[in-house]
Design a protein around this motif. Structure first.
Motif, short mmCIF file in Angstrom:
data_model
loop_
_atom_site.label_atom_id
_atom_site.label_comp_id
_atom_site.label_asym_id
_atom_site.label_seq_id
_atom_site.Cartn_x
_atom_site.Cartn_y
_atom_site.Cartn_z
N ARG A 128 0.84 -1.20 0.00
CA ARG A 128 0.00 0.00 0.00
C ARG A 128 0.87 1.25 0.00
O ARG A 128 0.61 2.20 -0.75
N ASP A 129 1.93 1.24 0.81
CA ASP A 129 2.84 2.39 0.85
C ASP A 129 3.55 2.58 -0.48
O ASP A 129 3.76 3.71 -0.94
N ALA A 130 3.92 1.47 -1.12
CA ALA A 130 4.60 1.56 -2.42
C ALA A 130 3.67 2.16 -3.48
O ALA A 130 4.11 2.96 -4.33
N LEU A 131 2.40 1.79 -3.42
CA LEU A 131 1.44 2.32 -4.38
C LEU A 131 1.14 3.80 -4.12
O LEU A 131 0.96 4.58 -5.06
N ILE A 132 1.11 4.19 -2.85
CA ILE A 132 0.93 5.61 -2.52
C ILE A 132 2.11 6.41 -3.08
O ILE A 132 1.92 7.48 -3.69
N ALA A 133 3.32 5.89 -2.89
CA ALA A 133 4.51 6.57 -3.41
C ALA A 133 4.48 6.62 -4.93
O ALA A 133 4.87 7.63 -5.54
N TRP A 134 4.00 5.56 -5.57
CA TRP A 134 3.90 5.51 -7.02
C TRP A 134 2.94 6.57 -7.54
O TRP A 134 3.24 7.30 -8.49
N ARG A 135 1.79 6.68 -6.89
CA ARG A 135 0.81 7.69 -7.31
C ARG A 135 1.32 9.10 -7.02
O ARG A 135 1.15 10.01 -7.85
N ASP A 136 1.96 9.29 -5.87
CA ASP A 136 2.50 10.61 -5.53
C ASP A 136 3.57 11.05 -6.52
O ASP A 136 3.65 12.23 -6.89
N HIS A 137 4.39 10.10 -6.95
CA HIS A 137 5.45 10.42 -7.91
C HIS A 137 4.84 10.90 -9.23
O HIS A 137 5.29 11.90 -9.81
N GLY A 138 3.82 10.20 -9.69
CA GLY A 138 3.17 10.60 -10.93
C GLY A 138 2.52 11.97 -10.81
O GLY A 138 2.67 12.82 -11.70
N ARG A 139 1.83 12.19 -9.70
CA ARG A 139 1.17 13.48 -9.49
C ARG A 139 2.18 14.61 -9.37
O ARG A 139 1.95 15.71 -9.89
N SER A 140 3.30 14.35 -8.72
CA SER A 140 4.33 15.38 -8.57
C SER A 140 4.89 15.81 -9.93
O SER A 140 5.15 16.99 -10.16
N GLY A 141 5.09 14.83 -10.81
CA GLY A 141 5.59 15.15 -12.14
C GLY A 141 4.62 16.04 -12.91
O GLY A 141 5.02 16.97 -13.62
N ILE A 142 3.32 15.76 -12.76
CA ILE A 142 2.30 16.57 -13.42
C ILE A 142 2.27 17.98 -12.81
O ILE A 142 2.20 18.99 -13.54
N ARG A 143 2.33 18.05 -11.48
CA ARG A 143 2.32 19.36 -10.81
C ARG A 143 3.50 20.21 -11.27
O ARG A 143 3.33 21.40 -11.57
N GLU A 144 4.68 19.62 -11.35
CA GLU A 144 5.86 20.37 -11.78
C GLU A 144 5.71 20.86 -13.22
O GLU A 144 6.13 21.97 -13.56
N ARG A 145 5.09 20.03 -14.06
CA ARG A 145 4.87 20.46 -15.45
C ARG A 145 3.89 21.63 -15.51
O ARG A 145 4.07 22.56 -16.31
N PHE A 146 2.86 21.60 -14.67
CA PHE A 146 1.90 22.70 -14.65
C PHE A 146 2.51 23.96 -14.03
O PHE A 146 2.15 25.08 -14.40
N GLU A 147 3.41 23.79 -13.08
CA GLU A 147 4.12 24.95 -12.52
C GLU A 147 4.93 25.64 -13.62
O GLU A 147 4.98 26.87 -13.69
N ARG A 148 5.54 24.85 -14.46
CA ARG A 148 6.28 25.41 -15.59
C ARG A 148 5.34 26.14 -16.55
O ARG A 148 5.66 27.19 -17.09
N ALA A 149 4.15 25.56 -16.74
CA ALA A 149 3.17 26.19 -17.63
C ALA A 149 2.75 27.55 -17.10
O ALA A 149 2.56 28.50 -17.88
N VAL A 150 2.61 27.68 -15.78
CA VAL A 150 2.28 28.98 -15.19
C VAL A 150 3.43 29.96 -15.43
O VAL A 150 3.22 31.11 -15.84
N ALA A 151 4.65 29.51 -15.19
CA ALA A 151 5.83 30.37 -15.37
C ALA A 151 5.98 30.82 -16.82
O ALA A 151 6.43 31.94 -17.08
N GLU A 152 5.59 29.97 -17.75
CA GLU A 152 5.72 30.30 -19.17
C GLU A 152 4.52 31.07 -19.72
O GLU A 152 4.51 31.47 -20.89
N GLY A 153 3.50 31.27 -18.89
CA GLY A 153 2.32 31.99 -19.34
C GLY A 153 1.32 31.14 -20.08
O GLY A 153 0.35 31.66 -20.65
N ASP A 154 1.51 29.84 -20.08
CA ASP A 154 0.58 28.92 -20.75
C ASP A 154 -0.66 28.69 -19.90
O ASP A 154 -1.74 28.41 -20.42
N LEU A 155 -0.53 28.79 -18.58
CA LEU A 155 -1.64 28.75 -17.65
C LEU A 155 -1.78 30.12 -16.98
O LEU A 155 -0.77 30.84 -16.85
N PRO A 156 -2.97 30.50 -16.56
CA PRO A 156 -3.14 31.79 -15.87
C PRO A 156 -2.25 31.89 -14.64
O PRO A 156 -1.95 30.88 -13.99
N ALA A 157 -1.85 33.10 -14.30
CA ALA A 157 -0.96 33.31 -13.15
C ALA A 157 -1.59 32.84 -11.85
O ALA A 157 -0.89 32.45 -10.91
#
Length: 202
Positions: A128-157
């Motif tokens: 269960r802990d391994a699966l939580i870490a697996w899901r968290d890792h995937g979500r973190s990668g998406i969050r970081e990509r969206f953070e970049r999108a905000v910085a680049e002006g692709d998403l609203p500030a």
């Protein structure tokens, strides 16, 4: 009368470990972690319990190897989606990849990670802990990509990258559950299209 060559006593039967691991992926994918018994696993893998332990370790260790194989194979669409040029493209590619992967006729429907997430026994705590870490890792990668999108002006500030990442991953897991319950690819894609109509635009 022809003599038959016999395998020397005590010598383990040869098998393709890579192929056996691929078969284990399908078993865990279909049955989840707790639903995949050792008997079902070893029969599908074409090996004995002794050979499984010797090659892959115990059931938990085998599952970790399976999860890694699943991430590099059927679930590899996530990494490719993060390379899309826009945040909307990223979200659309993740959800389209989920729909495609969870409804393939030749594979079990649903998501291996979601199917195995409902681990209830104490013995499954580490899984269960391994699966939580697996899901968290995937979500973190998406969050970081969206953070970049905000910085680049692709998403609203004022867009919230963490919230958007949770939104996409939660929808993705929901689609996987629907797929495992028999929802068609067209029905799932219709949900994706509806969910992305409200995507924040600059």
């Amino acid at each position: 009368m022809e003599s038959r060559q016999r395998r020397p006593a005590g010598r383990p039967r040869g098998f393709d470990a890579d192929e056996a691991l691929e078969r284990a992926v399908l078993v865990f994918w279909e049955h989840g972690y707790e639903g995949a018994s050792l008997a079902v696993l070893t029969e599908a893998m074409g090996i004995s319990t002794t050979s499984m332990y010797a090659t892959f370790g115990n059931k938990e260790e085998l599952f970790r190897k399976v999860l890694e194989r699943y991430t590099e194979g059927p679930s590899a669409y996530l990494g490719r989606a993060l390379e899309e040029p826009t945040a909307l493209g990223v979200a659309a590619a993740i959800l389209a990849g989920t729909v495609r992967t969870t409804t393939r006729p030749e594979h079990p429907h649903g998501c291996l990670g979601v199917q195995s997430a409902l681990v209830t026994s104490d013995a499954g705590n580490e899984v269960r802990d391994a699966l939580i870490a697996w899901r968290d890792h995937g979500r973190s990668g998406i969050r970081e990509r969206f953070e970049r999108a905000v910085a680049e002006g692709d998403l609203p500030a004022d867009a919230d990258p963490a919230l958007l990442a949770r939104y996409v991953t939660t929808l993705s897991y929901g689609l996987a559950v629907q797929a495992a319950s028999g929802a068609s690819r067209d029905d799932l894609q219709e949900l994706v299209d509806a969910a992305l109509r409200g995507w924040p635009l600059v």
